[in-house]
Scaffold this motif. Structure first.
Motif, PDB file in Angstrom:
ATOM      1  N   PHE A   1      -2.037 -29.774 -20.349  1.00  0.00           N
ATOM      2  CA  PHE A   1      -3.343 -30.380 -20.541  1.00  0.00           C
ATOM      3  C   PHE A   1      -3.730 -30.290 -21.998  1.00  0.00           C
TER       4      PHE A   1
ATOM      5  N   ASP B   1     -12.666 -41.452 -20.260  1.00  0.00           N
ATOM      6  CA  ASP B   1     -12.063 -40.659 -19.192  1.00  0.00           C
ATOM      7  C   ASP B   1     -12.713 -40.970 -17.852  1.00  0.00           C
TER       8      ASP B   1
ATOM      9  N   ILE C   1     -23.307 -38.710 -13.072  1.00  0.00           N
ATOM     10  CA  ILE C   1     -22.052 -38.069 -13.470  1.00  0.00           C
ATOM     11  C   ILE C   1     -22.331 -36.888 -14.405  1.00  0.00           C
TER      12      ILE C   1
ATOM     13  N   TRP D   1     -16.052 -29.814  -6.892  1.00  0.00           N
ATOM     14  CA  TRP D   1     -16.017 -30.407  -8.228  1.00  0.00           C
ATOM     15  C   TRP D   1     -16.630 -29.397  -9.199  1.00  0.00           C
TER      16      TRP D   1
ATOM     17  N   ILE E   1     -17.691 -29.227 -15.834  1.00  0.00           N
ATOM     18  CA  ILE E   1     -16.809 -29.260 -17.006  1.00  0.00           C
ATOM     19  C   ILE E   1     -17.582 -29.009 -18.283  1.00  0.00           C
TER      20      ILE E   1
ATOM     21  N   ILE F   1     -21.218 -41.773  -7.584  1.00  0.00           N
ATOM     22  CA  ILE F   1     -20.691 -40.618  -6.857  1.00  0.00           C
ATOM     23  C   ILE F   1     -19.697 -41.065  -5.782  1.00  0.00           C
TER      24      ILE F   1
ATOM     25  N   TYR G   1     -17.862 -43.735  -5.834  1.00  0.00           N
ATOM     26  CA  TYR G   1     -16.630 -44.130  -6.520  1.00  0.00           C
ATOM     27  C   TYR G   1     -15.770 -42.908  -6.820  1.00  0.00           C
ATOM     28  N   LEU G   2     -16.448 -41.842  -7.283  1.00  0.00           N
ATOM     29  CA  LEU G   2     -15.756 -40.588  -7.590  1.00  0.00           C
ATOM     30  C   LEU G   2     -15.162 -39.993  -6.324  1.00  0.00           C
ATOM     31  N   ALA G   3     -15.907 -40.054  -5.212  1.00  0.00           N
ATOM     32  CA  ALA G   3     -15.422 -39.498  -3.950  1.00  0.00           C
ATOM     33  C   ALA G   3     -14.224 -40.280  -3.436  1.00  0.00           C
TER      34      ALA G   3
ATOM     35  N   ASN H   1     -11.068 -37.994 -10.094  1.00  0.00           N
ATOM     36  CA  ASN H   1     -10.880 -38.182 -11.529  1.00  0.00           C
ATOM     37  C   ASN H   1      -9.931 -37.096 -12.020  1.00  0.00           C
ATOM     38  N   SER H   2      -8.790 -37.545 -12.551  1.00  0.00           N
ATOM     39  CA  SER H   2      -7.768 -36.578 -12.941  1.00  0.00           C
ATOM     40  C   SER H   2      -8.158 -35.840 -14.218  1.00  0.00           C
ATOM     41  N   ASN H   3      -8.941 -36.512 -15.096  1.00  0.00           N
ATOM     42  CA  ASN H   3      -9.293 -35.881 -16.368  1.00  0.00           C
ATOM     43  C   ASN H   3     -10.201 -34.678 -16.171  1.00  0.00           C
ATOM     44  N   THR H   4     -11.089 -34.757 -15.187  1.00  0.00           N
ATOM     45  CA  THR H   4     -12.024 -33.666 -14.962  1.00  0.00           C
ATOM     46  C   THR H   4     -11.613 -32.791 -13.783  1.00  0.00           C
TER      47      THR H   4
ATOM     48  N   TRP I   1     -11.574 -33.566 -10.680  1.00  0.00           N
ATOM     49  CA  TRP I   1     -12.398 -33.766  -9.487  1.00  0.00           C
ATOM     50  C   TRP I   1     -11.559 -34.542  -8.479  1.00  0.00           C
TER      51      TRP I   1
ATOM     52  N   ILE J   1     -12.556 -36.805  -2.225  1.00  0.00           N
ATOM     53  CA  ILE J   1     -12.814 -36.151  -0.942  1.00  0.00           C
ATOM     54  C   ILE J   1     -12.779 -37.139   0.217  1.00  0.00           C
TER      55      ILE J   1
END
Lengths: 206, 206
Positions: A81, A89, A151, A164, A167, B151, B153-155, B159-162, B164, B167
């Protein structure tokens, strides 16, 4: 005075004609004054509209550039990383930058129309067009600001239910700049709401 | 007719009074026709406004209830985790429910004012008030929908960068219901934009 003394009839007629003249003058002034007042009042609203547009442009540009230039690399890295955070991102932040850039572009393009509104305060079509576009931009800017805020809130606090992690403990500088951009975008959205209300009030007094 | 035959003076006077009456009638009709047309046109806009408000109410209520009643418990559990997902696990979804409930309440309260707009199409103050409140509700509903969409969209994607994780692979049913609620809220926001545009057009024709 001599003619009024000479005959009773003229004496009656003279004051009559005077009073009608006086009435005509009164009518003329009462008819002219609200038109002038309305024009001046509308011109003031149009100038205020122009100033608000410049304020919204500054806010939208600040939001775009702050988010777009935010880039933080942590001073340590592992094998897997690189610990770098930038706006692209997260897709939401990319949408934020695009939406605020579009809002800035729209505001620049709307400035000439706002100037036309100052020069010709009675022009209704332009006001209606700007009102409709401003309403769409209210939704657009608010959507960008709210999604980014969701976010950023997650980045600050994390969420234990979904696992989650926050960060912002690592990327503190990144999070602060992003939060500033979100606030700037919300300010732009509020100014857009004021622009819609101003246009509506100006339309009513037509 | 007998009086006109009897003396010339009356004969001259009679047509004059007739023509002025005719003129008066012509003036009255030309003055009444645009008012009636404008009134009918405004009444149609007001009825359309009422229908749109009911549609928005249905959309906002659907968004509120769908999100509020979404609750999924997975059929397995570990020592540490119960694997249950509900809207109040995420603060954004709680805001979504509250905002859409407020929008529903506002729409119910605005229905009587919309009916007043149908009965009295010339009432400008109520239209202006509804326009201003509708504009605020545009921002409110869009903010709720956009933040929940971010949220969701995230679920869905994670997100690989953070780090998360998505789910929705576990809580598939939950995610689908939440997505439906977000779509309903966006529909309500779009209807609010149409309501603002309708009010603005009706104000212009005053």
């Amino acid at each position: 005075m001599d003619s009024t003394k000479a005959s009773g009839e003229t004496a009656i007629n003279m004051p009559e004609s005077k009073s009608t003249k006086a009435k005509a003058v009164v009518y003329a002034t009462t008819k002219a004054t609200p038109l002038q007042q309305g024009g001046g009042w509308k011109r003031g609203v149009a100038i205020f509209d122009f100033i608000l547009r410049i304020c919204a442009l500054v806010a939208a540009l600040a939001a775009t550039t702050t988010m777009g230039t935010t880039d933080q690399t942590l001073p340590f890295f592992t094998q897997f990383f690189q610990f770098q955070a930038s706006y692209d991102d997260l897709p939401t932040f990319t949408f934020f930058v695009v939406a605020n850039a579009i809002a800035s572009g729209y505001l620049v393009l709307s400035l000439p129309f706002s100037i036309v509104g100052i020069v010709r305060p009675q022009a209704v079509g332009i006001k209606l067009l700007l009102l409709i576009l401003d309403t769409v931009l209210v939704a657009f800017t608010t959507a960008a600001a709210a999604s980014a805020a969701a976010i950023v809130y997650l980045a600050h606090n994390g969420n234990s239910n979904t696992n989650w992690l926050a960060i912002c403990q690592q990327f503190n500088d990144f999070c602060q700049r992003v939060s500033g951009a979100v606030v700037a975008s919300f300010i732009a959205a509020v100014i857009f709401i004021f622009l819609v209300v101003l246009s509506a009030v100006a339309l009513r007094r037509h």
